[in-house]
Design a protein around this motif. Structure first.
Motif, PDB file in Angstrom:
ATOM      1  N   ASP A   1       0.839  -1.198   0.000  1.00 36.47           N
ATOM      2  CA  ASP A   1       0.000   0.000   0.000  1.00 36.47           C
ATOM      3  C   ASP A   1       0.871   1.242   0.000  1.00 36.47           C
ATOM      4  O   ASP A   1       1.923   1.292   0.644  1.00 36.47           O
ATOM      5  CB  ASP A   1      -0.900   0.021   1.242  1.00 36.47           C
ATOM      6  N   ILE A   2       0.434   2.268  -0.723  1.00 32.25           N
ATOM      7  CA  ILE A   2       1.059   3.589  -0.672  1.00 32.25           C
ATOM      8  C   ILE A   2      -0.012   4.576  -0.240  1.00 32.25           C
ATOM      9  O   ILE A   2      -0.990   4.808  -0.954  1.00 32.25           O
ATOM     10  CB  ILE A   2       1.633   4.015  -2.036  1.00 32.25           C
ATOM     11  N   VAL A   3       0.149   5.104   0.948  1.00 35.81           N
ATOM     12  CA  VAL A   3      -0.803   6.072   1.489  1.00 35.81           C
ATOM     13  C   VAL A   3      -0.207   7.466   1.327  1.00 35.81           C
ATOM     14  O   VAL A   3       0.881   7.746   1.851  1.00 35.81           O
ATOM     15  CB  VAL A   3      -1.110   5.789   2.969  1.00 35.81           C
ATOM     16  N   GLU A   4      -0.889   8.310   0.590  1.00 37.69           N
ATOM     17  CA  GLU A   4      -0.407   9.680   0.392  1.00 37.69           C
ATOM     18  C   GLU A   4      -1.083  10.605   1.391  1.00 37.69           C
ATOM     19  O   GLU A   4      -2.303  10.644   1.499  1.00 37.69           O
ATOM     20  CB  GLU A   4      -0.712  10.144  -1.031  1.00 37.69           C
ATOM     21  N   HIS A   5      -0.273  11.362   2.128  1.00 31.32           N
ATOM     22  CA  HIS A   5      -0.772  12.319   3.106  1.00 31.32           C
ATOM     23  C   HIS A   5      -0.705  13.718   2.494  1.00 31.32           C
ATOM     24  O   HIS A   5       0.343  14.119   1.966  1.00 31.32           O
ATOM     25  CB  HIS A   5       0.062  12.270   4.387  1.00 31.32           C
ATOM     26  N   CYS A   6      -1.798  14.451   2.553  1.00 28.66           N
ATOM     27  CA  CYS A   6      -1.865  15.799   1.994  1.00 28.66           C
ATOM     28  C   CYS A   6      -2.321  16.774   3.072  1.00 28.66           C
ATOM     29  O   CYS A   6      -3.310  16.515   3.772  1.00 28.66           O
ATOM     30  CB  CYS A   6      -2.859  15.851   0.828  1.00 28.66           C
TER      31      CYS A   6
ATOM     32  N   GLU B   1      16.699  -8.908  -0.397  1.00 27.63           N
ATOM     33  CA  GLU B   1      16.300  -9.693  -1.563  1.00 27.63           C
ATOM     34  C   GLU B   1      14.906 -10.289  -1.373  1.00 27.63           C
ATOM     35  O   GLU B   1      14.081 -10.280  -2.284  1.00 27.63           O
ATOM     36  CB  GLU B   1      17.317 -10.803  -1.807  1.00 27.63           C
ATOM     37  N   LEU B   2      14.638 -10.787  -0.174  1.00 30.30           N
ATOM     38  CA  LEU B   2      13.328 -11.386   0.091  1.00 30.30           C
ATOM     39  C   LEU B   2      12.221 -10.334   0.047  1.00 30.30           C
ATOM     40  O   LEU B   2      11.133 -10.586  -0.501  1.00 30.30           O
ATOM     41  CB  LEU B   2      13.341 -12.078   1.457  1.00 30.30           C
ATOM     42  N   LEU B   3      12.461  -9.159   0.592  1.00 30.68           N
ATOM     43  CA  LEU B   3      11.456  -8.090   0.534  1.00 30.68           C
ATOM     44  C   LEU B   3      11.152  -7.706  -0.908  1.00 30.68           C
ATOM     45  O   LEU B   3      10.002  -7.417  -1.259  1.00 30.68           O
ATOM     46  CB  LEU B   3      11.943  -6.868   1.321  1.00 30.68           C
ATOM     47  N   HIS B   4      12.176  -7.713  -1.751  1.00 32.05           N
ATOM     48  CA  HIS B   4      11.951  -7.390  -3.164  1.00 32.05           C
ATOM     49  C   HIS B   4      11.155  -8.499  -3.850  1.00 32.05           C
ATOM     50  O   HIS B   4      10.228  -8.228  -4.631  1.00 32.05           O
ATOM     51  CB  HIS B   4      13.282  -7.170  -3.882  1.00 32.05           C
ATOM     52  N   ASP B   5      11.497  -9.752  -3.556  1.00 30.40           N
ATOM     53  CA  ASP B   5      10.792 -10.860  -4.181  1.00 30.40           C
ATOM     54  C   ASP B   5       9.333 -10.930  -3.740  1.00 30.40           C
ATOM     55  O   ASP B   5       8.438 -11.243  -4.533  1.00 30.40           O
ATOM     56  CB  ASP B   5      11.483 -12.190  -3.840  1.00 30.40           C
ATOM     57  N   LEU B   6       9.075 -10.627  -2.477  1.00 30.51           N
ATOM     58  CA  LEU B   6       7.714 -10.723  -1.950  1.00 30.51           C
ATOM     59  C   LEU B   6       6.845  -9.545  -2.350  1.00 30.51           C
ATOM     60  O   LEU B   6       5.679  -9.711  -2.706  1.00 30.51           O
ATOM     61  CB  LEU B   6       7.756 -10.828  -0.419  1.00 30.51           C
ATOM     62  N   TYR B   7       7.414  -8.343  -2.264  1.00 31.52           N
ATOM     63  CA  TYR B   7       6.586  -7.144  -2.403  1.00 31.52           C
ATOM     64  C   TYR B   7       7.031  -6.206  -3.517  1.00 31.52           C
ATOM     65  O   TYR B   7       6.368  -5.199  -3.767  1.00 31.52           O
ATOM     66  CB  TYR B   7       6.588  -6.366  -1.076  1.00 31.52           C
ATOM     67  N   GLY B   8       8.154  -6.484  -4.151  1.00 33.10           N
ATOM     68  CA  GLY B   8       8.639  -5.575  -5.170  1.00 33.10           C
ATOM     69  C   GLY B   8       9.237  -4.312  -4.610  1.00 33.10           C
ATOM     70  O   GLY B   8       9.403  -3.322  -5.332  1.00 33.10           O
ATOM     71  N   LEU B   9       9.585  -4.323  -3.319  1.00 32.44           N
ATOM     72  CA  LEU B   9      10.184  -3.151  -2.683  1.00 32.44           C
ATOM     73  C   LEU B   9      11.701  -3.246  -2.743  1.00 32.44           C
ATOM     74  O   LEU B   9      12.287  -4.250  -2.360  1.00 32.44           O
ATOM     75  CB  LEU B   9       9.745  -3.068  -1.215  1.00 32.44           C
ATOM     76  N   SER B  10      12.329  -2.191  -3.221  1.00 24.00           N
ATOM     77  CA  SER B  10      13.794  -2.155  -3.312  1.00 24.00           C
ATOM     78  C   SER B  10      14.351  -1.475  -2.072  1.00 24.00           C
ATOM     79  O   SER B  10      14.479  -0.245  -2.008  1.00 24.00           O
ATOM     80  CB  SER B  10      14.230  -1.422  -4.587  1.00 24.00           C
TER      81      SER B  10
END
Length: 388
Positions: free
Chosen positions: A45-50, A100-109
């Motif tokens: 999730d990406i929550v944008e705060h304004c 590496e695991l975080l990238h494989d699971l969630y696509g987060l670098s």
């Protein structure tokens, strides 16, 4: 079956296979249910705060504010931070493999350096809890203690453990003996029971009531039996094991041994030690020899049985005292696993961070909380309190 998050209804044919008439699909009912449990393939999730801005008719400009934890243009949230720290400090993965695991699971670098920073944040968030754990162990009626070597910054350091059924504390120090024990400040001046493996510095803690780990003694009895062929090691082994079985049965019935029962165990114990001492007398130093005479393994073990009889048999007189120091030794295993899987700690700060985080995770797990839950709460600014 669990409550489904989604339901897929598989359609019927529109016509009967036999007569080819139209089926009354509005009367269809569920025939069978089967559930498939899975995890999201790659999602976050990406929550944008304004913040909002408005100008009053008088000209005053009003701007809303961001929440306290939202400080950067782009930042990671508490859940992914907790997961990263859990994988590295809880599951003992190296930082590179965690990234590496975080990238494989969630696509987060996420870089290993970011993970190191998260570990530092977790240590700060959990430091107060770790201090409370140390304080509670200082006042606990029973503590298991142990220590083990740990490589830190390319040098040998020592991991010190204090634990009981509900608390675990880790500390690292460059020294193994009393200097480290005094620096950590948990064991000195304790008036409760201290369970340990007969390591010499523990005996300097005069105010503690000492209890020895009988698992260590049993292993030594096996060795003495092998090298001497004498009968007394078997007799002592049987005495300790049978006494432990009787203590376990008494605990289940919430019963206590009488003073006469405890005295009977001690009488048998002393008789076995006497038998062993007659077969393994002290070696006398020669007239021209220097220094103390070298004693046999059997003699040294018997001397420990003689000098520390109260500590060996304390589990009989006090059923709250465990038969072994397994709690302390078990606490040592996970840091040793981390050292094998992820290598030594490169810095003292990294080792200290691990000790604080692991102390809190192990303690709160004993008190019924998941390790990931512990870290999530800490990163959310609400560390889980210790049980009273």
């Amino acid at each position: 079956m669990a409550e489904p998050t989604d339901t897929v209804r598989h359609p019927l044919p529109t016509q009967c296979d036999r007569c080819h008439r139209s089926l009354p699909l509005d009367e269809a009912r569920v025939a069978q249910r089967r559930q498939v449990i899975d995890v999201p393939a790659r999602a976050f999730d990406i929550v944008e705060h304004c913040t909002l801005e408005v100008t009053c008719s008088c000209g005053q400009v009003h701007v809303s504010t961001f929440p306290a934890g939202v400080t950067d243009v782009v930042q990671y949230g508490p859940n992914v931070k907790a997961l990263g720290v859990h994988l590295s400090q809880g599951q003992m993965l190296p930082f590179a493999r965690t990234a590496e695991l975080l990238h494989d699971l969630y696509g987060l670098s996420v870089s290993p350096g970011t993970l190191v920073a998260w570990v530092g944040e977790a240590r700060i968030a959990l430091q107060v809890t770790a201090n409370q754990i140390a304080g509670n162990l200082r006042n606990a009626s029973l503590v298991n203690a142990d220590e083990s070597g740990l490589r830190v910054a390319g040098k040998l350091h020592w991991l010190h453990i204090a634990a009981n059924d509900t608390l675990t504390w880790y500390g690292v120090h460059a020294k193994r003996g009393m200097e480290a024990i005094e620096a950590h400040g948990i064991l000195p001046k304790r008036i409760g029971v201290l369970v340990h493996d007969c390591w010499a510095p523990y005996w300097k803690l005069d105010e503690s009531i000492h209890a020895l780990c009988n698992a260590h003694l049993l292993r030594e009895l096996v060795y003495v039996k092998e090298i001497t062929g004498q009968a007394w090691p078997d007799a002592m082994t049987n005495l300790l094991l049978n006494a432990n079985k009787l203590c376990e049965a008494a605990r289940q019935k919430q019963a206590l041994f009488s003073a006469a029962d405890v005295a009977a165990f001690r009488t048998l114990y002393d008789a076995i030690v006497n038998e062993g001492e007659q077969l393994n007398p002290e070696t006398v130093r020669g007239a021209r020899a220097r220094g103390p005479a070298k004693q046999s393994v059997a003699f040294n073990l018997l001397r420990r049985f003689r000098l520390h009889a109260d500590a060996v048999l304390l589990f009989i007189a006090n059923h709250a005292v465990p038969f072994t120091n397994n709690l302390g030794e078990r606490a040592v295993r996970m840091p040793k696993v981390k050292q094998k899987k992820a290598g030594c700690f490169r810095t003292v700060i990294g080792a200290d961070n691990f000790c604080v985080i692991r102390s809190c995770m192990d303690t709160l797990r004993k008190q019924g909380h998941g390790m990931l839950e512990v870290l999530r709460s800490a990163f959310n600014g609400n560390p889980i309190p210790l049980a009273a």
